[in-house]
Write an enzyme that holds these catalytic residues in place. Structure first.
Site, PDB file in Angstrom:
ATOM      1  N   LYS A  52      15.717  11.894  39.995  1.00  0.00           N
ATOM      2  CA  LYS A  52      14.818  10.962  40.698  1.00  0.00           C
ATOM      3  C   LYS A  52      14.840  11.235  42.197  1.00  0.00           C
ATOM      4  CE  LYS A  52      18.551   7.518  40.869  1.00  0.00           C
ATOM      5  NZ  LYS A  52      19.107   6.316  40.197  1.00  0.00           N
ATOM      6  N   TYR A 271      20.000   8.705  75.850  1.00  0.00           N
ATOM      7  CA  TYR A 271      19.341   7.392  75.951  1.00  0.00           C
ATOM      8  C   TYR A 271      20.359   6.272  76.113  1.00  0.00           C
ATOM      9  CZ  TYR A 271      14.701   8.961  74.336  1.00  0.00           C
ATOM     10  OH  TYR A 271      13.475   9.554  74.216  1.00  0.00           O
TER      11      TYR A 271
HETATM   12  C1  LIG Z   1      20.400   6.699  39.695  1.00  0.00           C
HETATM   13  C2  LIG Z   1      20.921   6.334  38.358  1.00  0.00           C
HETATM   14  C3  LIG Z   1      21.911   7.124  37.735  1.00  0.00           C
HETATM   15  C4  LIG Z   1      22.619   8.262  38.453  1.00  0.00           C
HETATM   16  O1  LIG Z   1      23.649   7.689  39.239  1.00  0.00           O
HETATM   17  P1  LIG Z   1      24.650   8.565  40.138  1.00  0.00           P
HETATM   18  O2  LIG Z   1      25.558   7.537  40.699  1.00  0.00           O
HETATM   19  O3  LIG Z   1      23.807   9.240  41.166  1.00  0.00           O
HETATM   20  O4  LIG Z   1      25.337   9.526  39.243  1.00  0.00           O
HETATM   21  C5  LIG Z   1      22.253   6.827  36.432  1.00  0.00           C
HETATM   22  N1  LIG Z   1      21.705   5.769  35.780  1.00  0.00           N
HETATM   23  C6  LIG Z   1      20.793   4.954  36.362  1.00  0.00           C
HETATM   24  C7  LIG Z   1      20.243   3.804  35.617  1.00  0.00           C
HETATM   25  C8  LIG Z   1      20.380   5.203  37.679  1.00  0.00           C
HETATM   26  O5  LIG Z   1      19.493   4.389  38.261  1.00  0.00           O
END
Ligand SMILES: *Cc1c(COP(=O)(O)O)cnc(C)c1O
Length: 383
Positions: A52, A271
């Site tokens: 994702k 800054y």
């Molecule tokens: C993003 C996600 C994962 C992966 O989690 P990590 O901590 O990056 O390994 C797994 N299951 C769900 C439901 C997620 O939203």
């Protein structure tokens, strides 16, 4: 894919490009090694991959085929849009969409052979109705909420559905839940959620099960079930809050020195004039800033050190505020040949891990990787 697969993430020919001001190098050998390590930890469970958010900012178009080549068959994304892009990259992969169905979206799932993760009784009803109309028992996952109160069915929802004939309309290919505190192995909620998951999944039709993200895999075999869903560990992030990171660094972010200046004790840098120099200082001005993911929280001010970056093997601290396109680095103690105009500075990489970077900025590895921006030129090596 370019490059030599060299373990030094900065192939000489790439660093020689006179026009480049920042590079983001992504090492597919390290990505594949992390996948194999997670697969071995979780075996005999199947090891999927979460890609994702553009593979946590690293580039799904490159990372997903590399993971497929490493043996991954089941992928997870957050949205339907991400899933459609992934389908065009991997025609045969199993693809689950965590976000599930929206009203009217079922046909788009069917058309691209995608599997929704159904998060409510309403979504299950919609999928079942769609399958009945289509005359096809299409596969889907069901997400049980085991205590996070984010997405998923409550125990009340499950009791209402337990003996329903709705299940005969569809194919339940996965029953999953998600851990809230797996980054802390000593947290009591890990075992609590596991127990709730066991109780609730027993009320649903028999199907393969999944509970563990990256950190959940490190909790041990009791948490692996049939399929694990690692994300951050694949990309070199540290899944736990303590101890050494067992996974290989995948990302190297470098910026380039645009100017070196000599400043006197008592002068200020950047800054807001937040940092007053305590000694005569050589200041290197480097061509990356918060637009490249160098969070403004990594700034230094009087009495508070900024992030430490690296020039070759030498560590050097950021001086003053991070601005959009630039940071200042104290190179007083760095050999001149490594701190001259045109030289490269490592911001994230084997020497400054994404985890240290995150801790210093008061955030987590996930936010570091997903904020790397699109300005640095990207080099994919290895694989
Ligand atoms: C993003 C996600 C994962 C992966 O989690 P990590 O901590 O990056 O390994 C797994 N299951 C769900 C439901 C997620 O939203």
């Amino acid at each position: 894919m370019t490059g030599t697969g060299s373990r030094d993430n900065t192939p000489k020919e790439l660093m020689a490009d006179p026009a480049e001001t920042a590079t983001l190098t992504i090492d597919f050998d390290a990505l594949a090694a992390n996948y194999r390590q997670l697969r071995d930890l979780a075996a005999p469970a199947e090891c999927g991959a979460v890609v994702k958010a553009d593979a946590y900012g690293l580039g799904m178009a490159q990372a997903a085929p590399a993971l497929s080549k490493a043996g991954c068959r089941t992928f997870f994304v957050a949205t339907l849009g991400e899933a459609k892009s992934l389908r065009s990259l991997l025609p045969d992969a199993v693809i689950y969409v965590f976000g599930g169905l929206l009203p009217g979206s079922a046909e788009a799932f069917r058309a691209s052979h995608l599997r929704p993760v159904l998060n409510s009784a309403e979504e299950i009803q919609e999928w079942a109705d769609f399958c009945s109309r289509a005359g096809d028992k299409l596969p889907c996952a069901v997400h049980i909420d085991s205590g996070m109160n984010r997405l998923g069915l409550s125990s009340t929802d499950i009791d209402a559905l337990a003996n329903s004939d709705i299940w005969s309309a569809l194919t339940l290919s996965l029953v999953m839940s998600h851990l809230a505190c797996a980054d802390d192995p000593s947290h009591a909620k890990n075992a609590e959620q596991r127990a709730i998951f066991e109780t609730l999944r027993a009320k649903l039709p028999d199907a393969p099960t999944s509970l563990a993200n990256s950190a959940g895999i490190l909790l041990g075999p009791d948490f692996a079930y049939d399929l694990v869903r690692p994300g951050i560990a694949l990309y070199g992030g540290h899944p736990q809050r303590r101890g050494a990171n067992p996974f290989a660094s995948v990302v190297t972010l470098k910026g380039r020195i645009l100017q070196v200046r000599d400043a006197e004790a008592g002068e200020t840098v950047g800054y807001g004039a937040t940092r007053t120099l305590q000694r005569p200082t050589r200041v290197a001005v480097v061509s990356v800033g918060y637009a490249d993911g160098i969070f403004r929280a990594l700034s230094s001010r009087d009495g508070e050190d900024g992030l430490v970056v690296h020039l070759g093997p030498h560590a050097a601290p950021i001086l003053g505020r991070v601005s959009m396109d630039l940071i200042a680095v104290d190179v007083t103690d760095i050999p001149p040949d490594l701190s001259a105009r045109g030289e490269w500075v490592e911001l994230i990489g084997p020497k400054t891990s994404a985890h240290d970077f995150a801790v210093h900025a008061g955030t987590i590895d996930y936010e570091v990787l997903t904020n790397l921006g699109r300005r640095a030129s990207r080099h994919y090596i290895g694989g």
